[in-house]
Design an enzyme around this catalytic site. Structure first.
Site, PDB file in Angstrom:
ATOM      1  N   ASP A 198       0.870  -1.186   0.000  1.00 50.13           N
ATOM      2  CA  ASP A 198       0.000   0.000   0.000  1.00 50.13           C
ATOM      3  C   ASP A 198       0.902   1.230   0.000  1.00 50.13           C
ATOM      4  O   ASP A 198       2.114   1.115   0.223  1.00 50.13           O
ATOM      5  CB  ASP A 198      -0.927  -0.010   1.240  1.00 50.13           C
ATOM      6  CG  ASP A 198      -2.161   0.870   1.053  1.00 50.13           C
ATOM      7  OD1 ASP A 198      -2.157   1.773   0.203  1.00 50.13           O
ATOM      8  OD2 ASP A 198      -3.142   0.649   1.800  1.00 50.13           O
TER       9      ASP A 198
ATOM     10  N   TYR B  47      -5.023   4.361   0.944  1.00 53.43           N
ATOM     11  CA  TYR B  47      -6.141   3.422   0.694  1.00 53.43           C
ATOM     12  C   TYR B  47      -5.951   2.651  -0.601  1.00 53.43           C
ATOM     13  O   TYR B  47      -6.909   2.464  -1.346  1.00 53.43           O
ATOM     14  CB  TYR B  47      -7.488   4.182   0.681  1.00 53.43           C
ATOM     15  CG  TYR B  47      -7.568   5.289   1.706  1.00 53.43           C
ATOM     16  CD1 TYR B  47      -7.410   4.999   3.062  1.00 53.43           C
ATOM     17  CD2 TYR B  47      -7.791   6.612   1.343  1.00 53.43           C
ATOM     18  CE1 TYR B  47      -7.475   6.002   4.014  1.00 53.43           C
ATOM     19  CE2 TYR B  47      -7.856   7.623   2.288  1.00 53.43           C
ATOM     20  CZ  TYR B  47      -7.684   7.314   3.620  1.00 53.43           C
ATOM     21  OH  TYR B  47      -7.757   8.316   4.556  1.00 53.43           O
ATOM     22  N   HIS B  48      -4.714   2.190  -0.834  1.00 53.86           N
ATOM     23  CA  HIS B  48      -4.418   1.465  -2.072  1.00 53.86           C
ATOM     24  C   HIS B  48      -3.850   0.074  -1.811  1.00 53.86           C
ATOM     25  O   HIS B  48      -2.804  -0.277  -2.379  1.00 53.86           O
ATOM     26  CB  HIS B  48      -3.400   2.256  -2.917  1.00 53.86           C
ATOM     27  CG  HIS B  48      -3.861   3.622  -3.314  1.00 53.86           C
ATOM     28  ND1 HIS B  48      -2.995   4.648  -3.617  1.00 53.86           N
ATOM     29  CD2 HIS B  48      -5.106   4.122  -3.469  1.00 53.86           C
ATOM     30  CE1 HIS B  48      -3.697   5.727  -3.945  1.00 53.86           C
ATOM     31  NE2 HIS B  48      -4.979   5.435  -3.848  1.00 53.86           N
ATOM     32  N   PRO B  49      -4.496  -0.749  -0.979  1.00 55.06           N
ATOM     33  CA  PRO B  49      -3.938  -2.096  -0.786  1.00 55.06           C
ATOM     34  C   PRO B  49      -4.042  -2.905  -2.072  1.00 55.06           C
ATOM     35  O   PRO B  49      -5.067  -2.875  -2.753  1.00 55.06           O
ATOM     36  CB  PRO B  49      -4.848  -2.691   0.307  1.00 55.06           C
ATOM     37  CG  PRO B  49      -6.142  -1.956   0.186  1.00 55.06           C
ATOM     38  CD  PRO B  49      -5.768  -0.563  -0.263  1.00 55.06           C
TER      39      PRO B  49
END
Ligand SMILES: Cc1cc2nc3c(=O)[nH]c(=O)nc-3n(C[C@H](O)[C@H](O)[C@H](O)COP(=O)(O)OP(=O)(O)OC[C@H]3O[C@@H](n4cnc5c(N)ncnc54)[C@H](O)[C@@H]3O)c2cc1C
Length: 541
Positions: free
Chosen positions: A295, A472-474
């Protein structure tokens, strides 16, 4: 066909899943069921209005509201992990920033052995899915379902920032989704005429009336139905009632990077010891399920603004917010109608790099927390989200029990890679240099966070550990590849299992250089095309 039997079942109607539901049902030949655990959502007011992000990001009615396990990289804090839980998934609650990433990201995926995923392969897909007026026809699509627009310059602030950036060697590049990503630009956003362009709105709404597409909301997939090493359907629950649906052809898991590995593990696909520990019978050993979590760790660097009407903080209170509300209702303009991150830059933190390795995106306002709610602060300021683009630190996501209702353990392990530590330090210092450069410096005041007393590498990293959030980029928890830790192959079929694919952000082997909505939609498009081609080939055989 039995009433609960479909050709395809798609689990999750998010950025990728909604695309699959649309494309797989488009010909009318295939019966498609799309199961979404969340709500209908597309009529949810805050999900339509761009500024509504603030009402969605902590809202359990439309958000899974996960949080991470404490670890050293987060100073033993739990970091919030919002994920959309409604039609459109995270595309219905996200910041609407539209970034494809760099050509090198996809060429790297191809180099890792994933045929069909080089930049030349994915460029036509990116072009097909979007409708954008700027840039060149060579790189940009004009008549796709997803409308993309440039953020408006609502004050002279943006030009000051561009001028300062150019002075320190960051070029002005209006189309970071074009020939190259390098430079500073107004943000491109999935917003059109002041309305969020979620995949629920762009892909599901036009497909809803098709008789061969069934969309069930409030439908939480609990496990996959396996017959030996073949997936034949899904067990799910609707308001506590257990149901089953069968797939004559294939099931596609599109639950996102947190829930897709969880569903595989609940179905007996994953690491034998972990499954045994939680009482799940092993169906197929795949050690990579839930591993390779990546992330964008993001320190939020904050500055005061000294001039009036530069920061959204001026517009967000008293009579001015009423004026903005009226403006939005009558003309769909003003600060309620744009992304909260209207300007960004892609930069290099050191000499000799072929392409940018870091990004700074600027929110022209300060937020304060009142109880759990995020509100515009009374003080004027700006916030910079700082990221290393291709974060190298890796964590994991695994079930904590066999109960589908229990959230999984999310372990980020941020800052465990030296590359991430040195990259973050360099880009934080670049941000300081930018803020101190005229003409931007004429409107920028005190550094509020971390504050100029925080200077040494060790102090800066300590501040990051204690304060950073994610962007918020897993991604990466069911990674694509052909090595022992890969979960899906380059057709997104789960290794060792037939009738089952995964298509969402979890299949990315590495992080793309930017936000992850556009790549997730591209993955949905590509998976649908591969599935339809496979069906055609089978019919022709
Ligand atoms: C607050 C926030 C801000 C963001 N900002 C940006 C941005 O500005 N730009 C950008 O590019 N990216 C942004 N992102 C990231 C981007 O939105 C995601 O990477 C992308 O949406 C992921 O798509 P996906 O298809 O993998 O998963 P999702 O879109 O999350 O979809 C997964 C769907 O599956 C459903 N689901 C999960 N489990 C089950 C189950 N067991 N049964 C049934 N349904 C299930 C979920 O409810 C959800 O609808 C943001 C994300 C968040 C959360």
């Amino acid at each position: 066909m039995e009433p609960n039997t479909y050709d395809y079942i798609v689990v999750g109607a998010g950025s990728a899943g909604a695309v699959l539901a649309n494309r797989l049902s488009a010909s009318g030949e295939h019966r498609v069921l799309c199961l979404e655990a969340g709500t209908e959502g597309s009529n949810y007011l805050w999900s339509r209005i761009p500024i509504g992000v603030a009402k969605l990001i902590d809202n359990p009615a439309v958000n899974w509201c996960y949080s991470s396990e404490p670890d050293d990289g987060s100073g033993q804090r739990r970091i919030e992990v919002p994920r959309g839980k409604m039609l459109g998934g995270s595309s219905s609650i996200n910041g609407m920033v539209f970034v494809r990433g760099q050509a090198q990201d996809y060429d790297h995926w191809a180099q890792l052995g994933n045929r069909g995923w080089s930049y030349q392969d994915v460029l036509p897909v990116f072009k097909k899915m979007e409708s954008y007026e700027g840039g060149s026809d060579e790189f940009r699509g004009r008549d796709g379902l997803l409308k993309v627009t440039d953020s408006k310059k609502l004050s002279p602030f943006y030009d000051l920032m561009i001028q300062a950036a150019v002075k320190i060697g960051i070029k002005h590049n209006p189309d970071y989704n074009g020939a190259d990503q390098d430079g500073i630009a107004m943000t491109q956003a999935t917003i059109n005429k002041g309305r969020r362009q979620s995949t629920a709105y762009c892909y599901l709404d036009p497909a809803r009336s098709r008789p061969n597409l069934t969309i069930e909301t409030g439908a939480m997939a609990a496990s996959l139905i396996m017959e030996g090493k073949t997936c034949v359907g899904v067990r799910y629950s609707v308001r506590g009632e257990a149901r089953e649906a069968r797939a004559a052809r294939e099931v596609v898991v599109s639950g996102g990077s947190i829930n897709s590995p969880k569903l595989l593990e609940l179905s007996g696909i994953g690491q034998p010891e972990l499954l045994q520990q939680h009482g799940v019978d092993l169906v197929h050993e795949l050690p990579g399920v839930g591993e390779n979590l990546r992330d964008h760790y993001s320190p939020r660097v904050k500055y005061a603004i000294t001039k009036k009407n530069v920061s959204f903080n001026d517009m967000g209170h008293g009579w001015r917010i009423v004026r903005e509300g009226i403006k939005y209702v009558f003309s769909r303009k003003g600060f309620l109608s744009i992304t909260s991150v209207p300007i960004r830059m892609y930069i290099r933190t050191r000499e000799g790099l072929e392409s940018p390795d870091a990004t700074i995106s600027v929110m022209p306002f300060l937020v304060e927390r009142v109880d759990r709610e995020r509100k515009l602060a009374k003080e004027r300021g700006l916030t910079m989200n700082i990221n290393v683009l291709r974060s190298d630190s890796r964590g994991s996501i695994h079930i904590k029990s066999a109960d589908p209702a229990e959230p999984p353990a999310i372990k980020f392990n941020f800052l465990s890679s030296e590359l991430d530590r040195t990259g973050l330090l360099a880009v934080m210092r670049k941000a300081r240099e930018l803020m101190a450069t005229a003409p931007l410096s004429d409107v920028v005041g005190e550094e509020i966070a971390p504050g100029l007393d925080v200077q040494s590498d060790e102090d800066l990293l300590e501040w990051v550990r204690n304060n950073a959030e994610t962007t918020y980029h897993p991604v990466g928890t069911c990674k694509m590849g052909n090595d022992p830790m890969a979960v899906v192959d380059d057709q997104l079929r789960v290794h060792g299992i037939s009738g089952l694919r995964v298509a969402d952000a979890s299949i990315m082997p590495t992080l793309t250089s930017g936000n992850t909505n556009a790549p997730s939609i591209m993955i949905g498009e590509k998976c649908a095309a591969m599935m339809l081609a496979a069906a055609e080939a089978k019919a022709a055989a």
